[in-house]
Design an enzyme around this catalytic site. Sequence first.
Site, PDB file in Angstrom:
ATOM      1  N   ARG A   1       0.837  -1.202   0.000  1.00 49.33           N
ATOM      2  CA  ARG A   1       0.000   0.000   0.000  1.00 49.33           C
ATOM      3  C   ARG A   1       0.868   1.246   0.000  1.00 49.33           C
ATOM      4  O   ARG A   1       1.794   1.363   0.792  1.00 49.33           O
ATOM      5  CB  ARG A   1      -0.916  -0.006   1.227  1.00 49.33           C
ATOM      6  CG  ARG A   1      -1.816  -1.231   1.197  1.00 49.33           C
ATOM      7  CD  ARG A   1      -2.893  -1.216   2.227  1.00 49.33           C
ATOM      8  NE  ARG A   1      -3.677  -2.453   2.078  1.00 49.33           N
ATOM      9  CZ  ARG A   1      -4.708  -2.778   2.841  1.00 49.33           C
ATOM     10  NH1 ARG A   1      -5.080  -1.972   3.812  1.00 49.33           N
ATOM     11  NH2 ARG A   1      -5.352  -3.895   2.624  1.00 49.33           N
TER      12      ARG A   1
ATOM     13  N   ARG B   1       1.465   1.270  10.379  1.00 48.20           N
ATOM     14  CA  ARG B   1       1.155   1.678   9.012  1.00 48.20           C
ATOM     15  C   ARG B   1       2.418   1.531   8.183  1.00 48.20           C
ATOM     16  O   ARG B   1       3.354   2.303   8.329  1.00 48.20           O
ATOM     17  CB  ARG B   1       0.666   3.126   8.991  1.00 48.20           C
ATOM     18  CG  ARG B   1       0.104   3.579   7.660  1.00 48.20           C
ATOM     19  CD  ARG B   1      -0.476   4.977   7.747  1.00 48.20           C
ATOM     20  NE  ARG B   1      -1.617   5.037   8.647  1.00 48.20           N
ATOM     21  CZ  ARG B   1      -2.867   4.706   8.314  1.00 48.20           C
ATOM     22  NH1 ARG B   1      -3.128   4.314   7.088  1.00 48.20           N
ATOM     23  NH2 ARG B   1      -3.836   4.802   9.181  1.00 48.20           N
TER      24      ARG B   1
ATOM     25  N   GLU C   1      -7.040  -1.337  14.365  1.00 51.11           N
ATOM     26  CA  GLU C   1      -7.769  -2.202  13.450  1.00 51.11           C
ATOM     27  C   GLU C   1      -6.833  -3.271  12.880  1.00 51.11           C
ATOM     28  O   GLU C   1      -5.791  -2.962  12.318  1.00 51.11           O
ATOM     29  CB  GLU C   1      -8.333  -1.359  12.293  1.00 51.11           C
ATOM     30  CG  GLU C   1      -9.019  -2.197  11.247  1.00 51.11           C
ATOM     31  CD  GLU C   1      -9.139  -1.459   9.911  1.00 51.11           C
ATOM     32  OE1 GLU C   1      -9.134  -0.217   9.915  1.00 51.11           O
ATOM     33  OE2 GLU C   1      -9.220  -2.146   8.888  1.00 51.11           O
TER      34      GLU C   1
ATOM     35  N   SER D   1     -10.878  -6.567   8.865  1.00 47.53           N
ATOM     36  CA  SER D   1     -12.030  -5.903   8.313  1.00 47.53           C
ATOM     37  C   SER D   1     -12.830  -6.983   7.613  1.00 47.53           C
ATOM     38  O   SER D   1     -12.314  -7.667   6.744  1.00 47.53           O
ATOM     39  CB  SER D   1     -11.533  -4.863   7.309  1.00 47.53           C
ATOM     40  OG  SER D   1     -12.440  -3.816   7.206  1.00 47.53           O
TER      41      SER D   1
ATOM     42  N   ARG E   1       0.245  -5.516  12.285  1.00 44.39           N
ATOM     43  CA  ARG E   1      -0.425  -4.902  13.434  1.00 44.39           C
ATOM     44  C   ARG E   1      -0.638  -5.913  14.555  1.00 44.39           C
ATOM     45  O   ARG E   1      -0.537  -5.588  15.739  1.00 44.39           O
ATOM     46  CB  ARG E   1      -1.756  -4.296  13.006  1.00 44.39           C
ATOM     47  CG  ARG E   1      -1.544  -3.047  12.179  1.00 44.39           C
ATOM     48  CD  ARG E   1      -2.851  -2.429  11.775  1.00 44.39           C
ATOM     49  NE  ARG E   1      -2.591  -1.206  10.994  1.00 44.39           N
ATOM     50  CZ  ARG E   1      -3.547  -0.462  10.440  1.00 44.39           C
ATOM     51  NH1 ARG E   1      -4.818  -0.819  10.584  1.00 44.39           N
ATOM     52  NH2 ARG E   1      -3.238   0.616   9.767  1.00 44.39           N
TER      53      ARG E   1
END
Length: 421
Positions: free
Chosen positions: A260, A275, A347, A350, A388
Site C-alpha cells: 500500500r 502503518r 484495526e 475488516s 499490526r
Amino acid sequence: MLDMRFIRENPETVKAGLARKYDKSDIDRILKLDEDRREIIRQVEQLKKQRNETSAEIAKKKKAGESADEAIAAMRKVGEDIAELDGKLRELENDLQDKLSWVPNLPHDDVPVGKDESANEVIREWGEKPVREFEVLPHWEIGEKLGIIDFKAAARLSGSMFYVLKGLGARLERAMYNYMLDMHTADGYIECATPVLVNSDTMFGTGQLPKLDDDMYKMDEDDLYLIPTAEVPVTNLHKGEILDHSDLPLHMVAYTPCFRREAGAAGKDTRGMTRVHQFGKVELVHICRPEEATDEFDKLLAQAEKVLQGLKIPYRVMALATGDLSFASAKTYDLELYSAGVDRYVEVSSVSTFDDFQARRMNTRFRDEERKVRFVHTLNGSGQALARLYAAILENYQNADGTVTIPEVLRPYMGGTDKIG
RNA sequence: GGAGAGGUGGCUGAGUGGUCGAAAGCGCUGGUCUCGAAAACCAGUGAACCUCCGGGUUCCCAGGGUUCGAAUCCCUGCCUCUCCGCCA
C-alpha cells in the site's frame, strides 16, 4: 457495480443509499445516458434487422443466378448508417460504464449512518485488558531492544514505513501465519497461493480501480499492480465464470504480502509497524449465493475472531458507519485489537460483504437449481493482518523484565520456544 | 527474447464468405423402462442486451479492418502448445 436496471427502476432508493454513504454520484446523468443508449440501440437494431433480411435475399438471388445489384447498393447506405450509430453507441456505453464504475456500493439498512469513523458503533468486546504493574513499551521500542525488529535497516533498503524482522522475530511472524493457515484450512478453507501482481482488469473486478489507483503500486510498462490485499486475486479467481450451485459456498484462504502506498496518510502512525507499505496478511474470501450471504457474513466474522481468541488478545467488534465504508462494501465490521503499548484499539481485521457489487464487475455467476444464471455474492475478511497483530503481541505479551512471552498457540510453530529475550 | 502451430458451446471436435448460435459425440436435465439402479430409447440443454412481450439484436480469444454480408479473409494484441536461447 450497481445494476443499471435496478438504478433505472429504483432511482430514489439508489439516491438515498448514496446519500447515506456521502457520495455525490450524479444518478440523473447516468439515467439520461442510459435512456440515450437504449434509444440508439432501438434504432441500430432496427437497421440490423433490415440488413440481415436483405442479406438473406441477396444470397438467395445470387444462388438463383439473378442480379442483386439494387439490393446491394441499398444496403451499402444502411451499412454506413449502422457504422455511424454503432460508433455513437460505443461512445455512450463507454461514457456510461465509466460513470457507473465510479458509483460505490449501497450500504445495508442496518449500517449506522454517519460521515466518518466517529459514528462507528461498538458491537461487542471480547477479553479483558491486562492490568500491568509496569510501563508497557510500544512495540517499536521493545522490538528494537530485543533485536528482532530493525527499522533502520528497513529504511536503508526501502525507505520509511517498512520493517525488517530478524531471528526469533522473523520466526514469530512465520509462526503467526502458519497458525492461521492451519486453523482456517482445518475449518474447511481452500488454501490458495496466487500472484501478487495482477492486471488492471482484476483490480477493477474487486473495485480497487478506478478509484484507488493512487493508493497502489503499479508497473506501467506491463499493466500490473502490486496487490493491496489477497482479496483481489482470490475473489477474482472465478472472474468471468459461471459456477454450479453445488460449488457454493466457496471458502478460500490465502497468505500474501500486501502493498500500500499510503498516499495521503503522511504523518499518521509513522512509527512502528502500524502503518507500513508492505505487510503480510492472511485473507479469507467467501463466494456464495445471495440468500446465503447474511449467514456467511456471520461465519466469516466468527472465523476472523477465532484467530484473535486463540491468541487471547482482547479486541472489540466495530460496525463501520456508512461514511467509513469502503467503495465496494455494503457492510463492514472491523476487529480492533487492544494495543497495550499505545493504550488504544488498532484495526487488524475488516470483514465485509459486497452483495453482487464485485460479482457484477468480475462477471462471476452461478447456475441455480432451476438452471437460472445469477450473480454470486462475495465477502472477505482478514484473518489476520500480520504487522499490526505482531505489534499487539509484543505489547500485550510483554513482561516486566523486558521479555515477550510467546502466545501458547504459537509455540508449536516456534520450535517450543516460549519467550523472546 | 527468437522460430513455428493454434485459440469454436460444460468438455472433445466439425465448419465451403451468404438460414451457422454454429454438425457430431460426450456430459447434464426431464421422461419411458425398472422393485431400484445401470443400459437402451425419446425429448430438452449457452449467454448478454433491446422489446410495442409477438419478437429482435449481439457474441465462435480481444480489438480494429475488408465486404451488401465474416466463425470463415486481412491487421494488431493477448493467451496456449512445440523447438531454440536465457534463467531462479
